[in-house]
Enzyme design. Structure first.
Site, PDB file in Angstrom:
ATOM      1  N   ASP A  31       1.211  -1.296  -0.009  1.00 30.79           N
ATOM      2  CA  ASP A  31      -0.024  -0.446   0.062  1.00 30.79           C
ATOM      3  C   ASP A  31       1.409   1.215  -0.076  1.00 30.79           C
ATOM      4  O   ASP A  31       1.955   1.039   0.875  1.00 30.79           O
ATOM      5  CB  ASP A  31      -0.576   0.423   1.689  1.00 30.79           C
ATOM      6  CG  ASP A  31      -2.159   1.004   1.411  1.00 30.79           C
ATOM      7  OD1 ASP A  31      -1.593   2.228   1.147  1.00 30.79           O
ATOM      8  OD2 ASP A  31      -3.237   0.866   1.399  1.00 30.79           O
ATOM      9  N   LEU A  33      -0.144   4.026   0.742  1.00 30.92           N
ATOM     10  CA  LEU A  33      -0.316   5.265   1.739  1.00 30.92           C
ATOM     11  C   LEU A  33      -1.102   6.662   1.646  1.00 30.92           C
ATOM     12  O   LEU A  33      -1.399   7.554   2.261  1.00 30.92           O
ATOM     13  CB  LEU A  33       0.349   5.406   3.060  1.00 30.92           C
ATOM     14  CG  LEU A  33       0.872   4.471   3.578  1.00 30.92           C
ATOM     15  CD1 LEU A  33       2.176   4.671   5.140  1.00 30.92           C
ATOM     16  CD2 LEU A  33      -0.540   3.320   4.940  1.00 30.92           C
ATOM     17  N   GLY A  36      -4.698   4.956   2.310  1.00 30.58           N
ATOM     18  CA  GLY A  36      -5.038   4.441   3.607  1.00 30.58           C
ATOM     19  C   GLY A  36      -4.058   4.983   4.556  1.00 30.58           C
ATOM     20  O   GLY A  36      -3.470   6.159   4.538  1.00 30.58           O
ATOM     21  N   TYR A 141     -13.233   6.220 -13.698  1.00 32.07           N
ATOM     22  CA  TYR A 141     -13.316   5.325 -12.444  1.00 32.07           C
ATOM     23  C   TYR A 141     -13.969   3.896 -12.973  1.00 32.07           C
ATOM     24  O   TYR A 141     -13.375   2.984 -12.992  1.00 32.07           O
ATOM     25  CB  TYR A 141     -13.617   5.873 -11.815  1.00 32.07           C
ATOM     26  CG  TYR A 141     -13.540   5.071 -10.018  1.00 32.07           C
ATOM     27  CD1 TYR A 141     -13.030   4.159  -9.444  1.00 32.07           C
ATOM     28  CD2 TYR A 141     -15.442   4.589 -10.141  1.00 32.07           C
ATOM     29  CE1 TYR A 141     -13.003   3.120  -8.434  1.00 32.07           C
ATOM     30  CE2 TYR A 141     -14.454   3.839  -9.392  1.00 32.07           C
ATOM     31  CZ  TYR A 141     -14.341   3.376  -8.388  1.00 32.07           C
ATOM     32  OH  TYR A 141     -14.476   2.134  -7.139  1.00 32.07           O
ATOM     33  N   GLU A 268     -24.841  11.256 -11.992  1.00 32.95           N
ATOM     34  CA  GLU A 268     -25.194   9.546 -10.200  1.00 32.95           C
ATOM     35  C   GLU A 268     -26.230   9.248 -11.343  1.00 32.95           C
ATOM     36  O   GLU A 268     -27.166  10.051 -11.433  1.00 32.95           O
ATOM     37  CB  GLU A 268     -25.578  10.908  -9.315  1.00 32.95           C
ATOM     38  CG  GLU A 268     -24.303  11.479  -8.337  1.00 32.95           C
ATOM     39  CD  GLU A 268     -24.841  11.455  -7.299  1.00 32.95           C
ATOM     40  OE1 GLU A 268     -24.905  10.016  -6.417  1.00 32.95           O
ATOM     41  OE2 GLU A 268     -24.627  12.657  -6.973  1.00 32.95           O
TER      42      GLU A 268
HETATM   43  P1  NAD Z   1      -9.842   3.379  -0.277  1.00 32.86           P
HETATM   44  O1  NAD Z   1      -8.987   4.352  -0.656  1.00 32.86           O
HETATM   45  O2  NAD Z   1     -10.031   3.038   1.836  1.00 32.86           O
HETATM   46  O3  NAD Z   1      -9.109   2.119  -0.727  1.00 32.86           O
HETATM   47  C1  NAD Z   1      -7.231   2.205  -1.161  1.00 32.86           C
HETATM   48  C2  NAD Z   1      -6.172   1.671  -1.030  1.00 32.86           C
HETATM   49  O4  NAD Z   1      -5.127   1.387  -2.035  1.00 32.86           O
HETATM   50  C3  NAD Z   1      -5.606   3.001   0.360  1.00 32.86           C
HETATM   51  O5  NAD Z   1      -4.920   2.358   1.259  1.00 32.86           O
HETATM   52  C4  NAD Z   1      -4.825   3.492  -0.665  1.00 32.86           C
HETATM   53  O6  NAD Z   1      -3.547   3.500  -0.079  1.00 32.86           O
HETATM   54  C5  NAD Z   1      -3.810   2.534  -1.495  1.00 32.86           C
HETATM   55  N1  NAD Z   1      -2.957   2.707  -2.618  1.00 32.86           N
HETATM   56  C6  NAD Z   1      -4.160   3.605  -3.543  1.00 32.86           C
HETATM   57  N2  NAD Z   1      -3.535   3.645  -4.852  1.00 32.86           N
HETATM   58  C7  NAD Z   1      -2.142   3.502  -4.469  1.00 32.86           C
HETATM   59  C8  NAD Z   1      -0.664   2.563  -5.264  1.00 32.86           C
HETATM   60  N3  NAD Z   1      -1.175   3.544  -6.340  1.00 32.86           N
HETATM   61  N4  NAD Z   1      -0.452   2.098  -5.006  1.00 32.86           N
HETATM   62  C9  NAD Z   1      -0.457   0.874  -3.876  1.00 32.86           C
HETATM   63  N5  NAD Z   1      -1.561   1.421  -2.679  1.00 32.86           N
HETATM   64  C10 NAD Z   1      -2.396   2.706  -3.235  1.00 32.86           C
HETATM   65  O7  NAD Z   1     -11.247   2.984  -0.161  1.00 32.86           O
HETATM   66  P2  NAD Z   1     -11.688   1.562  -0.312  1.00 32.86           P
HETATM   67  O8  NAD Z   1     -13.687   1.389  -0.405  1.00 32.86           O
HETATM   68  O9  NAD Z   1     -11.368  -0.026   0.727  1.00 32.86           O
HETATM   69  O10 NAD Z   1     -12.044   0.771  -1.574  1.00 32.86           O
HETATM   70  C11 NAD Z   1     -11.261  -0.665  -2.022  1.00 32.86           C
HETATM   71  C12 NAD Z   1     -11.362  -1.200  -3.613  1.00 32.86           C
HETATM   72  O11 NAD Z   1     -12.761  -1.420  -3.110  1.00 32.86           O
HETATM   73  C13 NAD Z   1     -10.596  -0.276  -4.967  1.00 32.86           C
HETATM   74  O12 NAD Z   1     -11.070  -0.929  -5.322  1.00 32.86           O
HETATM   75  C14 NAD Z   1     -12.562   0.435  -4.745  1.00 32.86           C
HETATM   76  O13 NAD Z   1     -12.247   0.927  -6.269  1.00 32.86           O
HETATM   77  C15 NAD Z   1     -13.227  -0.878  -4.577  1.00 32.86           C
HETATM   78  N6  NAD Z   1     -14.296  -0.329  -4.357  1.00 32.86           N
HETATM   79  C16 NAD Z   1     -15.125   0.501  -3.391  1.00 32.86           C
HETATM   80  C17 NAD Z   1     -16.875   0.470  -2.681  1.00 32.86           C
HETATM   81  C18 NAD Z   1     -17.043   1.042  -1.610  1.00 32.86           C
HETATM   82  O14 NAD Z   1     -17.835   1.614  -1.579  1.00 32.86           O
HETATM   83  N7  NAD Z   1     -15.781   1.607  -0.820  1.00 32.86           N
HETATM   84  C19 NAD Z   1     -17.434   0.291  -4.016  1.00 32.86           C
HETATM   85  C20 NAD Z   1     -16.680  -0.382  -4.865  1.00 32.86           C
HETATM   86  C21 NAD Z   1     -15.449  -0.663  -5.072  1.00 32.86           C
END
Ligand code: NAD
Length: 311
Positions: A31, A33, A36, A141, A268
């Site tokens: 990660d 960060l 995160g 996205y 949306e």
């Molecule tokens: P989040 O932002 O909390 O988690 C994403 C993590 O990826 C973070 O810890 C960030 O630091 C890390 N990250 C980002 N770019 C990076 C890079 N280039 N290299 C290494 N690490 C990197 O988001 P989340 O809500 O936990 O989403 C997790 C996954 O689920 C994502 O792929 C998102 O597209 C997908 N998603 C989430 C939702 C939702 O409802 N939260 C819905 C559909 C899909």
């Protein structure tokens, strides 16, 4: 299993790490960060602070030689993908392709990928939406997330690299980044706890499908272990309106004010909920945490983190 979780310091990824460790699996995290936090990182996992788009990724694969990759890392802010599509594609398409290529090189058996139902289907033609529904992303996205499903399928056909793409609904729960996809519960909860007035975009009748993060983490672990390959929706098959979300959180928080209303934002969709019967058949999965219970747990978490303690 030896599992590498990308994005394991983020919201959903950190819960997947916790679920894997609770079952006794060997877990490493990569990660950068960017959204995160170190605070989310389970201390029983090995942590590599690295960008999935950098050459450091290959070193992590070489050191760890995971059997399974849980790919959660992403640029997950929809508005940023519209404003900066090149950055979004670099992280979400090229970063994912780098995961796949390293997976092939270092003998990964399966990739479980965080895809999106809400960003893929567009305005649904029928509800609940099943995996056969046409895909019609309304953001850069959504297009990038969907493109990776094609790459995963291609590498399964060409190289036998197994995959499951889980199309998530609106996921909520502790540690959620309010800026990411589907952050409304984190936003409303934070605002109500601070005594600020939340804004509903539209009349309050837009609907979404909300699933608690523990249920989503459990589905991810099941997908790693099951023989299933392909695309699976996760969700509850139930719609919840923005106004009902507001009312439910207000009840748990004890917030007595009315929301502000503002015009609907561009891009949306109006209604969505996801049919998860394919995931139930393939993984034996169904959501277990009710919205009321999940919101109570979420509000309790935000109260504790507002006081400065808790993970
Ligand atoms: P989040 O932002 O909390 O988690 C994403 C993590 O990826 C973070 O810890 C960030 O630091 C890390 N990250 C980002 N770019 C990076 C890079 N280039 N290299 C290494 N690490 C990197 O988001 P989340 O809500 O936990 O989403 C997790 C996954 O689920 C994502 O792929 C998102 O597209 C997908 N998603 C989430 C939702 C939702 O409802 N939260 C819905 C559909 C899909």
């Amino acid at each position: 299993m030896k599992v590498l979780v990308t994005g394991g310091a983020g919201f959903i990824g950190s819960h997947i790490v916790d679920a894997l460790l609770a079952e006794g699996h060997d877990v490493a995290i990569v990660d950068n960060l960017s959204t995160g936090s170190r605070r989310n990182v389970n201390p029983k996992a090995r942590f590599y602070e690295a960008d999935i788009c950098s050459s450091d990724l290959g070193k992590v694969f070489e050191l760890e030689k995971p059997q399974v990759v849980s790919h959660q890392a992403a640029q997950a802010v929809i508005s940023r993908s519209v404003a900066d599509p090149l950055f979004d594609a670099r992280v979400n398409i090229l970063g994912s392709l780098a995961i796949i290529c390293n997976g092939l090189e270092f003998g990964v058996k399966k990739i479980v990928y965080a895809s999106s139902g809400g960003a893929a289907y567009g305005e649904p033609k029928h509800l609940p939406v099943d995996e056969g529904h046409p895909v019609n992303p309304l953001s850069q996205y959504g297009a990038a997330k969907h493109a990776v499903e094609h790459y995963l399928h291609l590498y399964w056909l060409q190289n036998g690299l197994e995959y499951v793409a889980l199309r998530y609904p609106n996921v909520y729960g502790p540690r959620q980044n309010p800026l990411g996809e589907a952050g409304v519960i984190a936003i409303f909860t934070g605002q109500m706890l601070r005594g600020e007035r939340p804004t509903i975009f539209g009349k309050g009748d837009k609907t979404r499908d909300y699933a608690y993060v523990d249920d989503i983490a459990r589905a991810n672990v099941l997908a790693m272990k099951a023989p299933a390959v392909g695309i699976l929706n996760l969700g509850t098959a139930a719609e919840t309106s923005d106004r009902r979300i507001f009312d439910l959180i207000a009840r748990v928080v004890g917030y007595g004010e009315e929301p502000n209303y503002a015009p609907v934002r561009k891009g949306e969709i109006y209604r969505i909920c996801l049919d998860y019967s394919k995931a139930r058949a393939a993984l034996g999965w169904q959501p277990l945490v009710s919205l009321e219970e999940g919101l109570a747990r979420t509000v309790a978490h935000y109260r504790v983190s507002a006081s400065g303690s808790g993970r």
